[in-house]
Write a protein that holds these residues in place. Structure first.
Motif, PDB file in Angstrom:
ATOM      1  N   VAL A   1      14.252  -3.429 -11.019  1.00 16.08           N
ATOM      2  CA  VAL A   1      13.274  -2.536 -11.649  1.00 16.08           C
ATOM      3  C   VAL A   1      12.631  -1.608 -10.615  1.00 16.08           C
ATOM      4  N   VAL A   2      12.417  -2.086  -9.412  1.00 12.69           N
ATOM      5  CA  VAL A   2      11.838  -1.233  -8.365  1.00 12.69           C
ATOM      6  C   VAL A   2      12.824  -0.155  -7.950  1.00 12.69           C
ATOM      7  N   SER A   3      14.096  -0.499  -7.835  1.00 14.17           N
ATOM      8  CA  SER A   3      15.079   0.511  -7.425  1.00 14.17           C
ATOM      9  C   SER A   3      15.234   1.601  -8.485  1.00 14.17           C
ATOM     10  N   LYS A   4      15.098   1.259  -9.739  1.00 12.26           N
ATOM     11  CA  LYS A   4      15.253   2.242 -10.819  1.00 12.26           C
ATOM     12  C   LYS A   4      13.987   3.038 -11.097  1.00 12.26           C
ATOM     13  N   PHE A   5      12.826   2.391 -10.960  1.00 10.73           N
ATOM     14  CA  PHE A   5      11.584   3.011 -11.426  1.00 10.73           C
ATOM     15  C   PHE A   5      10.457   3.023 -10.393  1.00 10.73           C
ATOM     16  N   GLY A   6      10.794   2.742  -9.145  1.00 14.05           N
ATOM     17  CA  GLY A   6       9.775   2.650  -8.104  1.00 14.05           C
ATOM     18  C   GLY A   6       8.891   3.878  -7.995  1.00 14.05           C
ATOM     19  N   ASP A   7       9.471   5.073  -8.089  1.00 15.52           N
ATOM     20  CA  ASP A   7       8.671   6.300  -8.002  1.00 15.52           C
ATOM     21  C   ASP A   7       7.641   6.373  -9.124  1.00 15.52           C
ATOM     22  N   GLN A   8       8.048   6.002 -10.325  1.00 12.77           N
ATOM     23  CA  GLN A   8       7.115   6.012 -11.454  1.00 12.77           C
ATOM     24  C   GLN A   8       6.003   4.991 -11.246  1.00 12.77           C
ATOM     25  N   PHE A   9       6.360   3.828 -10.728  1.00 13.19           N
ATOM     26  CA  PHE A   9       5.360   2.790 -10.478  1.00 13.19           C
ATOM     27  C   PHE A   9       4.338   3.248  -9.434  1.00 13.19           C
ATOM     28  N   LEU A  10       4.833   3.829  -8.345  1.00 11.58           N
ATOM     29  CA  LEU A  10       3.927   4.291  -7.293  1.00 11.58           C
ATOM     30  C   LEU A  10       3.006   5.392  -7.798  1.00 11.58           C
ATOM     31  N   ALA A  11       3.522   6.291  -8.617  1.00  5.82           N
ATOM     32  CA  ALA A  11       2.684   7.352  -9.189  1.00  5.82           C
ATOM     33  C   ALA A  11       1.618   6.764 -10.109  1.00  5.82           C
ATOM     34  N   ALA A  12       1.989   5.795 -10.935  1.00  2.00           N
ATOM     35  CA  ALA A  12       1.020   5.155 -11.832  1.00  2.00           C
ATOM     36  C   ALA A  12      -0.032   4.379 -11.045  1.00  2.00           C
ATOM     37  N   ALA A  13       0.387   3.723  -9.972  1.00  2.00           N
ATOM     38  CA  ALA A  13      -0.559   2.978  -9.136  1.00  2.00           C
ATOM     39  C   ALA A  13      -1.561   3.927  -8.486  1.00  2.00           C
ATOM     40  N   GLU A  14      -1.063   5.026  -7.941  1.00  2.91           N
ATOM     41  CA  GLU A  14      -1.957   5.987  -7.297  1.00  2.91           C
ATOM     42  C   GLU A  14      -2.931   6.593  -8.308  1.00  2.91           C
ATOM     43  N   LYS A  15      -2.431   6.966  -9.461  1.00  2.00           N
ATOM     44  CA  LYS A  15      -3.264   7.595 -10.488  1.00  2.00           C
ATOM     45  C   LYS A  15      -4.358   6.655 -10.993  1.00  2.00           C
ATOM     46  N   ASN A  16      -4.074   5.353 -10.999  1.00  2.00           N
ATOM     47  CA  ASN A  16      -5.014   4.379 -11.561  1.00  2.00           C
ATOM     48  C   ASN A  16      -5.702   3.526 -10.503  1.00  2.00           C
ATOM     49  N   ASN A  17      -5.618   3.977  -9.237  1.00  2.00           N
ATOM     50  CA  ASN A  17      -6.337   3.340  -8.138  1.00  2.00           C
ATOM     51  C   ASN A  17      -6.035   1.841  -8.015  1.00  2.00           C
ATOM     52  N   CYS A  18      -4.749   1.531  -8.064  1.00  2.00           N
ATOM     53  CA  CYS A  18      -4.337   0.151  -7.864  1.00  2.00           C
ATOM     54  C   CYS A  18      -3.086   0.143  -6.991  1.00  2.00           C
ATOM     55  N   CYS A  19      -2.528  -1.019  -6.746  1.00  2.00           N
ATOM     56  CA  CYS A  19      -1.410  -1.136  -5.804  1.00  2.00           C
ATOM     57  C   CYS A  19      -0.177  -1.739  -6.453  1.00  2.00           C
ATOM     58  N   LEU A  20       0.974  -1.293  -5.987  1.00  2.52           N
ATOM     59  CA  LEU A  20       2.245  -1.916  -6.300  1.00  2.52           C
ATOM     60  C   LEU A  20       2.750  -2.524  -5.007  1.00  2.52           C
ATOM     61  N   SER A  21       3.096  -3.800  -5.053  1.00  2.00           N
ATOM     62  CA  SER A  21       3.629  -4.478  -3.877  1.00  2.00           C
ATOM     63  C   SER A  21       4.989  -5.071  -4.207  1.00  2.00           C
TER      64      SER A  21
END
Length: 131
Positions: A102-122
């Motif tokens: 899931v990270v390889s396919k959607f990592g960019d979307q996850f990072l954008a959502a994390a930044e927009k919502n002031n949280c972290c993806l690890s």
């Protein structure tokens, strides 16, 4: 107190719950906070598990609970892992995942959502060991 939810209670999810419990003192020392497993999301029930009372079948319970700080996604595969991860990040919850697919396919979307919502993806590889 840091409340967590584990998505998936198979080998990896069960191992995460066991390690947190067995090594509670060391985990809280390293994390500088107490950790509580508030929910475990799975399709199945686990009546004989010490975590059985925390199992839920509806992700919205986790997403809508303001007390859940961290979601640990260990379901595997792309779906519904993608949908749950995006929803958790949009709800402002930090997400830890060992799911390389899931990270390889959607990592960019996850990072954008994390930044927009002031949280972290690890993205993390889960390593099982005794502390």
């Amino acid at each position: 107190m840091t409340n967590i939810a584990i998505l998936g209670f198979g080998v990896v999810g069960g191992g995460v719950a066991d390690l947190i419990t067995k090594n509670y003192g060391e985990v809280t020392r390293l994390g500088k906070d107490e950790i509580y497993i508030k929910y475990i999301l799975d399709l199945r029930d686990f009546p004989n598990s010490p975590f059985g009372d925390r199992v839920v079948h509806d992700f919205d319970i986790i997403k809508n609970d303001p007390e859940v700080d961290v979601v640990i996604e260990v379901m595997g595969g792309s779906h519904p892992s993608y949908e749950f991860t995006v929803a958790a990040l949009k709800a402002g919850k930090n997400v830890i995942t060992s799911n390389k697919e899931v990270v390889s396919k959607f990592g960019d979307q996850f990072l954008a959502a994390a930044e927009k919502n002031n949280c972290c993806l690890s993205p993390s590889t889960v390593v099982f060991f005794e502390i």
